[in-house]
Design an enzyme around this catalytic site. Structure first.
Site, mmCIF file in Angstrom:
data_model
loop_
_atom_site.group_PDB
_atom_site.id
_atom_site.type_symbol
_atom_site.label_atom_id
_atom_site.label_comp_id
_atom_site.label_asym_id
_atom_site.label_seq_id
_atom_site.Cartn_x
_atom_site.Cartn_y
_atom_site.Cartn_z
ATOM 1 N N ASN A 41 53.343 52.076 10.597
ATOM 2 C CA ASN A 41 54.512 51.902 10.206
ATOM 3 C C ASN A 41 53.965 51.887 8.900
ATOM 4 O O ASN A 41 52.955 51.732 8.857
ATOM 5 C CB ASN A 41 54.723 50.437 10.367
ATOM 6 C CG ASN A 41 54.191 49.403 10.639
ATOM 7 O OD1 ASN A 41 53.279 49.812 10.727
ATOM 8 N ND2 ASN A 41 54.660 48.520 10.057
ATOM 9 N N GLU A 43 55.628 50.270 5.124
ATOM 10 C CA GLU A 43 56.617 50.129 4.449
ATOM 11 C C GLU A 43 56.238 50.477 2.863
ATOM 12 O O GLU A 43 55.599 51.153 2.332
ATOM 13 C CB GLU A 43 56.372 48.296 4.148
ATOM 14 C CG GLU A 43 55.877 47.773 6.234
ATOM 15 C CD GLU A 43 55.813 46.129 6.611
ATOM 16 O OE1 GLU A 43 55.180 45.801 5.423
ATOM 17 O OE2 GLU A 43 56.341 46.034 7.667
ATOM 18 N N CYS A 52 59.568 52.981 10.420
ATOM 19 C CA CYS A 52 58.762 52.600 11.851
ATOM 20 C C CYS A 52 57.851 53.499 12.368
ATOM 21 O O CYS A 52 57.978 55.404 12.381
ATOM 22 C CB CYS A 52 59.787 52.346 12.591
ATOM 23 S SG CYS A 52 60.638 51.336 12.187
ATOM 24 N N GLU A 54 57.106 54.863 15.476
ATOM 25 C CA GLU A 54 57.682 55.710 16.678
ATOM 26 C C GLU A 54 58.702 56.569 15.860
ATOM 27 O O GLU A 54 58.580 57.414 16.266
ATOM 28 C CB GLU A 54 58.693 54.757 17.509
ATOM 29 C CG GLU A 54 58.508 53.536 17.807
ATOM 30 C CD GLU A 54 58.192 52.446 17.312
ATOM 31 O OE1 GLU A 54 58.219 52.305 16.084
ATOM 32 O OE2 GLU A 54 58.621 51.500 17.790
ATOM 33 N N CYS A 91 63.016 49.750 17.369
ATOM 34 C CA CYS A 91 64.379 48.786 17.268
ATOM 35 C C CYS A 91 65.179 50.276 17.637
ATOM 36 O O CYS A 91 64.869 50.821 18.063
ATOM 37 C CB CYS A 91 64.405 49.040 15.733
ATOM 38 S SG CYS A 91 64.198 50.487 14.557
ATOM 39 N N CYS A 94 65.025 53.892 15.882
ATOM 40 C CA CYS A 94 63.815 54.167 16.731
ATOM 41 C C CYS A 94 64.525 54.566 17.845
ATOM 42 O O CYS A 94 64.176 55.668 18.235
ATOM 43 C CB CYS A 94 62.333 53.353 17.221
ATOM 44 S SG CYS A 94 61.498 53.468 15.173
HETATM 45 N N1 THU Z 1 58.364 48.658 13.128
HETATM 46 C C1 THU Z 1 57.704 49.487 13.956
HETATM 47 O O1 THU Z 1 56.510 50.282 12.731
HETATM 48 N N2 THU Z 1 58.301 49.552 14.849
HETATM 49 C C2 THU Z 1 59.451 48.801 15.463
HETATM 50 O O2 THU Z 1 59.285 49.168 16.921
HETATM 51 C C3 THU Z 1 59.476 46.889 15.176
HETATM 52 C C4 THU Z 1 59.160 47.519 13.539
HETATM 53 C C5 THU Z 1 57.724 47.917 11.782
HETATM 54 C C6 THU Z 1 58.728 47.746 10.432
HETATM 55 C C7 THU Z 1 58.044 46.453 9.748
HETATM 56 O O3 THU Z 1 56.806 47.833 9.108
HETATM 57 C C8 THU Z 1 57.690 46.136 10.979
HETATM 58 O O4 THU Z 1 57.644 46.387 11.772
HETATM 59 C C9 THU Z 1 57.999 44.831 10.686
HETATM 60 O O5 THU Z 1 59.950 44.733 11.268
#
Ligand code: THU
Length: 135
Positions: A41, A43, A52, A54, A91, A94
């Site tokens: 991920n 941000e 994310c 994935e 999520c 994804c």
């Molecule tokens: N996140 C992911 O990378 N994958 C997921 O399946 C769930 C959420 C990340 C997004 C964000 O940077 C952090 O987790 C909190 O939501």
């Protein structure tokens, strides 16, 4: 077999850029031809532009020539803001991208802190997926 990426995912977590949530996520995907791609991920200070792990892994695969339907397996591990390894499920956004790029056939492996996996088909995680065939 499914435990094979656990160690690699732990190492990959350190590449995650998550200064705002403190929640690191790493993902490794396997494709039909045996190729493996990684994602973390990333941000953003403009929060909604965060992406994310994935989707980054899948976008990486597509960038390297993987075609729709060729994603076979998605492995995921997360680490929370206390530094504890933790299971995370993909999520909704994804799930859409995994469904589409695997033609609804991928298996999703979500590791916990012990390296145990929860295994689900993407069609279980996203029933009645919209795969774009109607467009
Ligand atoms: N996140 C992911 O990378 N994958 C997921 O399946 C769930 C959420 C990340 C997004 C964000 O940077 C952090 O987790 C909190 O939501």
């Amino acid at each position: 077999m499914s435990k094979q990426y656990y160690q690699a995912l732990i190492e990959l977590l350190d590449q995650s850029y998550a200064p705002y949530s403190g929640f690191n996520v790493a993902s490794i995907i396997e494709c039909e031809n045996g190729e493996v791609f990684k994602g973390v991920n990333v941000e953003s200070a403009a929060y909604p532009t965060t992406i994310c792990a994935e989707r980054n892994a899948i976008h990486n695969a597509v960038t390297h020539g993987i075609k729709k339907g060729e994603v076979q397996a998605v492995y995921i591990l997360a680490r929370n803001d206390k530094g504890q390894l933790i299971r995370a499920f993909p999520c909704g956004s994804c799930r859409q991208v995994i469904a589409e790029q695997s033609s609804n056939n991928a298996t999703v492996y979500c590791y916990d802190e012990h390296g145990e996996v929860a295994e689900h088909s993407i069609s279980e995680l996203l029933p009645h997926a919209f795969l774009g065939d109607e467009l």
